[in-house]
Each structure stands twice: as C-alpha cells, then as structure tokens.
Design a protein around this motif. Structure first.
Motif, PDB file in Angstrom:
ATOM      1  N   GLU A   5      41.673  28.748   6.905  1.00 49.77           N
ATOM      2  CA  GLU A   5      42.077  27.749   5.923  1.00 49.77           C
ATOM      3  C   GLU A   5      41.987  28.274   4.490  1.00 49.77           C
ATOM      4  O   GLU A   5      42.853  27.992   3.657  1.00 49.77           O
ATOM      5  N   ASN A   8      45.044  30.204   3.738  1.00 50.09           N
ATOM      6  CA  ASN A   8      46.323  29.524   3.965  1.00 50.09           C
ATOM      7  C   ASN A   8      47.059  30.079   5.182  1.00 50.09           C
ATOM      8  O   ASN A   8      48.278  30.174   5.211  1.00 50.09           O
ATOM      9  N   PHE A  24      52.022  30.215   7.538  1.00 51.43           N
ATOM     10  CA  PHE A  24      51.406  29.741   6.308  1.00 51.43           C
ATOM     11  C   PHE A  24      51.176  28.233   6.414  1.00 51.43           C
ATOM     12  O   PHE A  24      52.096  27.468   6.697  1.00 51.43           O
ATOM     13  N   LEU A  25      49.932  27.818   6.202  1.00 51.43           N
ATOM     14  CA  LEU A  25      49.578  26.413   6.371  1.00 51.43           C
ATOM     15  C   LEU A  25      50.364  25.504   5.420  1.00 51.43           C
ATOM     16  O   LEU A  25      50.720  24.382   5.785  1.00 51.43           O
ATOM     17  N   SER A  26      50.618  25.979   4.212  1.00 49.62           N
ATOM     18  CA  SER A  26      51.381  25.170   3.255  1.00 49.62           C
ATOM     19  C   SER A  26      52.788  24.898   3.785  1.00 49.62           C
ATOM     20  O   SER A  26      53.334  23.803   3.607  1.00 49.62           O
TER      21      SER A  26
END
Length: 270
Positions: A5, A8, A24-26
């Motif tokens: 986390e 990202n 990519f978490l975003s």
C-alpha cells in the motif's frame, strides 16, 4: 497476491503465460470510482522484467531492504526494490538450471548477515546460499508419496532467521536452514489442506475442504477450527491489516472471495 500500500502497488501472477505483474492501486481505485481522468489515461500495470512461466513469488523485507523472490520453471530470480527516482524492482541475482523445479520460494537472512533462498519442489525443500550460489537439500521426506505438495515456508519469528517450519501435504516439520531437525514436534493437519498460510506473528492457517484450521506456528498445536457449511476447496490470497482474504477454487467457473477478520486482542487472537 501481495499488497504494498505504501508503494501504491499490487503484485500478482496473471495471464495465460503466468507473468508477474504490478498493478497500481490508484489505477484500480479509479476503475471503480472513475473520479480521476488523468489516472484513467495511464497504463494500469507493468510486468516485472520479462518474466513468464512464474510458479510462485515472495516479497521479503529486511530492515530497509525489500526483495522480490520469483520461482520459474527451472530458475529463481531475485529483484531488489529501488527507491525514487526508479521506484521499481530491479534485477539483483539469478540462479538457473536448478535440479528441482521451484514451486514455492522464500528468502531468509541468518543472524542478520547471510542471505539464503529456501524453496520447495515435488521432491522436498532446498536452499541456495545467495552469496556463493551453492544449492543443497534441507529436507527430503522419505515417508511421503511422490510427488510431494509443498504448502508454505515459515521463517520462525524466534529463530533468528535460520529456524524454519516447512509445510507439505498434510503436515509440517521444524528444521534449520542446514536441514537439521530442531524439534520433535510435527505439525499434523486434520485434513489435507488445499492452501496453507503464515499469519504473522504466531499462527499458521490451513484451508481444507471441510474446515479452516488455526494452529500455533511455534508448536503446531490446534487453536481453532471454522467448519464450512458445504465442502469447498479454498486458496489463500493475502493478509491485509486485520483481515485474511481467500477464494474458492472452481475449475472453469467464477470464484468467490471471502475474508476473515482477525482479533488482535492479546488474550483472544480471533
């Protein structure tokens, strides 16, 4: 899968060619919320190197260093995390032409000094000295039928990096990184699990078709059982914050994702 986390990132083995990918978490968040047009335009994922045919991987952290250990058909590759401006995993070491196909990989640091890769195959468990590249066997069970199913490798929190719990088939043994038995105790599951995971700092979970068993990692003693309403094959996905995520395994059909909430109260662990 692994969730980083702070960076990202989400890591997983994906696709028909079993590539190791970083999402990519975003970007994943925006796929759900659609609230950032700039993120929508970006590439949502990237591959680690040019890796195909990945069998297993493990993210390990030693103080400020973070490594990615990847098992392939006949090799193991190690990547090191490079901070900004690179902000990615970069090639560090490769061990090729291994005698045993790595199905399960991990890495430990003995006494804060010597790095060793530990991996499991259909024959047993093996180790590679990262500095010298020498490979040797640490546990080859003679009582188990072939092929063996390696389940998980646990570097015991009390073992200073060289004591291990090696789980395979329906049991687990305690040895050190040189293959010497450290305890007479054998961890014995009530039923052969389809997936096993180490839940830090003190438990190991086994997902069977009829129940989820919770055992103490240092002793192997049973500490809890969760029975299924109906028979299911379950696979561990990841642990994040106070939850453990796992999925049902269905051949040719969609799977369901489940989670368990962990109780971090010292007097009641679940």
């Amino acid at each position: 899968m692994d969730l980083l986390e702070a960076n990202n990132l989400l890591l997983t083995i994906s696709g028909k060619k079993n590539k190791l990918r970083i999402y990519f978490l975003s970007w994943l968040r925006n796929k759900i919320l659609h609230d950032d047009p700039e993120v929508e335009k970006r590439q949502g994922w990237t591959s680690v190197g040019d890796l195909e045919g990945c069998t297993h991987y493990k993210v390990v952290k030693f103080e400020r260093m973070r490594f990615l250990v990847v098992g392939r058909r006949s090799s193991i590759e190690i990547y090191a995390w490079a901070q900004k401006p690179y902000h990615k995993f970069m090639a560090y070491k490769e061990f090729s032409d291994l005698k045993h196909k790595p199905l399960l990989v991990d890495m430990t640091m003995e006494e804060g000094q010597r790095f060793k890769v530990i991996y499991g195959s259909t024959e047993g468990f093996h180790a590679i000295d990262v500095e010298s590249g020498s490979c040797y066997n640490i546990y080859l069970p003679t009582h188990s039928g072939s092929p063996l199913i390696p389940q998980t490798i646990v570097v015991l929190p009390s073992g200073r990096g060289w004591q291990l719990l090696l789980c395979y088939d329906d049991e687990g043994v305690y040895v050190d990184t040189y293959g010497r038995a450290r305890r007479d105790t054998v961890l014995q599951w009530g039923e052969a699990p389809t997936s096993v995971a180490y839940i830090k700092p003190q438990h190991v979970l086994g997902w069977g078709e009829k129940a989820i068993e919770i055992r103490a990692v240092e002793s192997g003693q049973l500490e809890g059982v969760f029975l299924h309403k109906r028979s299911k094959r379950l696979k561990f996905l990841c642990e994040h914050k106070d939850k453990v995520f796992f999925a049902s395994v269905r051949a040719g059909r969609s799977s369901q994702v489940y989670f368990m909430t962990l109780n971090r109260n010292p007097e009641s662990n679940w």
